[in-house]
Enzyme design. Structure first.
Site, mmCIF file in Angstrom:
data_model
loop_
_atom_site.group_PDB
_atom_site.id
_atom_site.type_symbol
_atom_site.label_atom_id
_atom_site.label_comp_id
_atom_site.label_asym_id
_atom_site.label_seq_id
_atom_site.Cartn_x
_atom_site.Cartn_y
_atom_site.Cartn_z
ATOM 1 N N HIS B 8 -4.028 3.218 -31.881
ATOM 2 C CA HIS B 8 -3.924 1.907 -32.279
ATOM 3 C C HIS B 8 -2.324 1.828 -33.263
ATOM 4 O O HIS B 8 -1.676 3.050 -33.654
ATOM 5 C CB HIS B 8 -5.039 1.619 -33.339
ATOM 6 C CG HIS B 8 -5.172 2.718 -34.555
ATOM 7 N ND1 HIS B 8 -5.985 3.743 -34.500
ATOM 8 C CD2 HIS B 8 -4.623 2.642 -35.698
ATOM 9 C CE1 HIS B 8 -5.835 4.433 -35.705
ATOM 10 N NE2 HIS B 8 -5.087 3.800 -36.183
ATOM 11 N N HIS B 87 1.626 1.919 -39.590
ATOM 12 C CA HIS B 87 1.765 3.289 -38.774
ATOM 13 C C HIS B 87 1.458 3.152 -37.396
ATOM 14 O O HIS B 87 0.789 2.141 -37.028
ATOM 15 C CB HIS B 87 0.710 4.163 -39.781
ATOM 16 C CG HIS B 87 -0.697 3.874 -39.504
ATOM 17 N ND1 HIS B 87 -1.517 3.067 -40.472
ATOM 18 C CD2 HIS B 87 -1.624 4.026 -38.723
ATOM 19 C CE1 HIS B 87 -3.039 3.103 -39.950
ATOM 20 N NE2 HIS B 87 -2.966 3.743 -38.845
ATOM 21 N N GLU B 136 -0.013 8.686 -37.517
ATOM 22 C CA GLU B 136 -1.436 9.238 -37.867
ATOM 23 C C GLU B 136 -1.954 9.853 -36.414
ATOM 24 O O GLU B 136 -1.615 9.500 -35.468
ATOM 25 C CB GLU B 136 -2.584 7.838 -37.951
ATOM 26 C CG GLU B 136 -3.944 8.565 -38.048
ATOM 27 C CD GLU B 136 -4.966 7.331 -38.397
ATOM 28 O OE1 GLU B 136 -4.509 6.251 -38.408
ATOM 29 O OE2 GLU B 136 -6.219 7.780 -38.400
#
Lengths: 145, 145
Positions: B8, B87, B136
């Site tokens: 994502h 992110h 991440e």
């Protein structure tokens, strides 16, 4: 309109050469395309593929380095010297229909459609009208997918 | 390590409720999941699916709104009041192995692995070590894909 495929995430970098090393050595990318200049946009670009379960059509990372005389990416890098996330690009079937739809919704389309890094017409929409995200809209390449 | 799936793109927003309307009405998203609180991270999140040719596993947009007391996302929104790209999240098969690899490469891992929005362990890596991109790393959900 209907949400299209997330074609790529544009990531600005002061050096595509260094970023290629980073994506290969640190992130472990295995499919990194040849960088090329896009002089109409004042940038050098390089696509990095990300994997999917099917092996097809993962969202790419578009590395973007300013060519001499470029001001928009150079300005971004002044604020973000290490580089960073610059834009998100979605596909549409028809660029002119998409432009008309965004404009009908009061969104600021930045200039006329022009040929983008994938060889099909693109335009950008102002981030202030798009939840702070500079958004690129690109026509899906014919015969792609 | 080997580059994993781009799970994502995290997009900060001052209002998930408003962003849901934006992604549905302006962008034409058809699969928007239920928002939920992730109190350990001080955020409310909401996933928006993007389409793929196979219908499987498109990179998601993770809308992120700060919960009261949150400082990191609130600070991001102070600098970017409309919201923006926050992110990028990649999957790995083993979170502890990935942490050890990043640390061996001298990358600053921000804290110990903890449970993220998809219910599997995650950690973040400092953007200054990652080409300006807050990154991440999440363990692929078991049985996923």
């Amino acid at each position: 309109m209907k949400l299209g495929r997330l074609n790529h995430i544009g990531v600005a970098t002061p050096s595509i050469a260094d970023s290629i090393v980073f994506y290969r050595e640190v992130m472990g990318a295995t499919k990194i395309h040849e960088p090329f200049d896009l002089p109409e946009q004042g940038v050098k670009v390089c696509f990095v593929d990300t994997p999917t379960d099917t092996g097809l059509n993962g969202t790419q990372i578009e590395l973007i380095e300013p060519l001499p005389g470029n001001t928009s990416i150079a300005g971004f890098l002044e604020k973000n010297p290490a580089g960073g996330q610059h834009h998100m690009c979605y596909e549409v079937p028809d660029i002119h229909a998409a432009k008309a739809e965004f404009e009908a919704m009061g969104k600021r389309v930045l200039g006329e459609p022009r040929i983008g890094a994938h060889g099909t017409p693109i335009f950008f929409v102002h981030p202030k009208d798009m939840g702070g995200v500079l958004t690129e809209i690109m026509e899906t390449p014919k015969g792609a997918h």
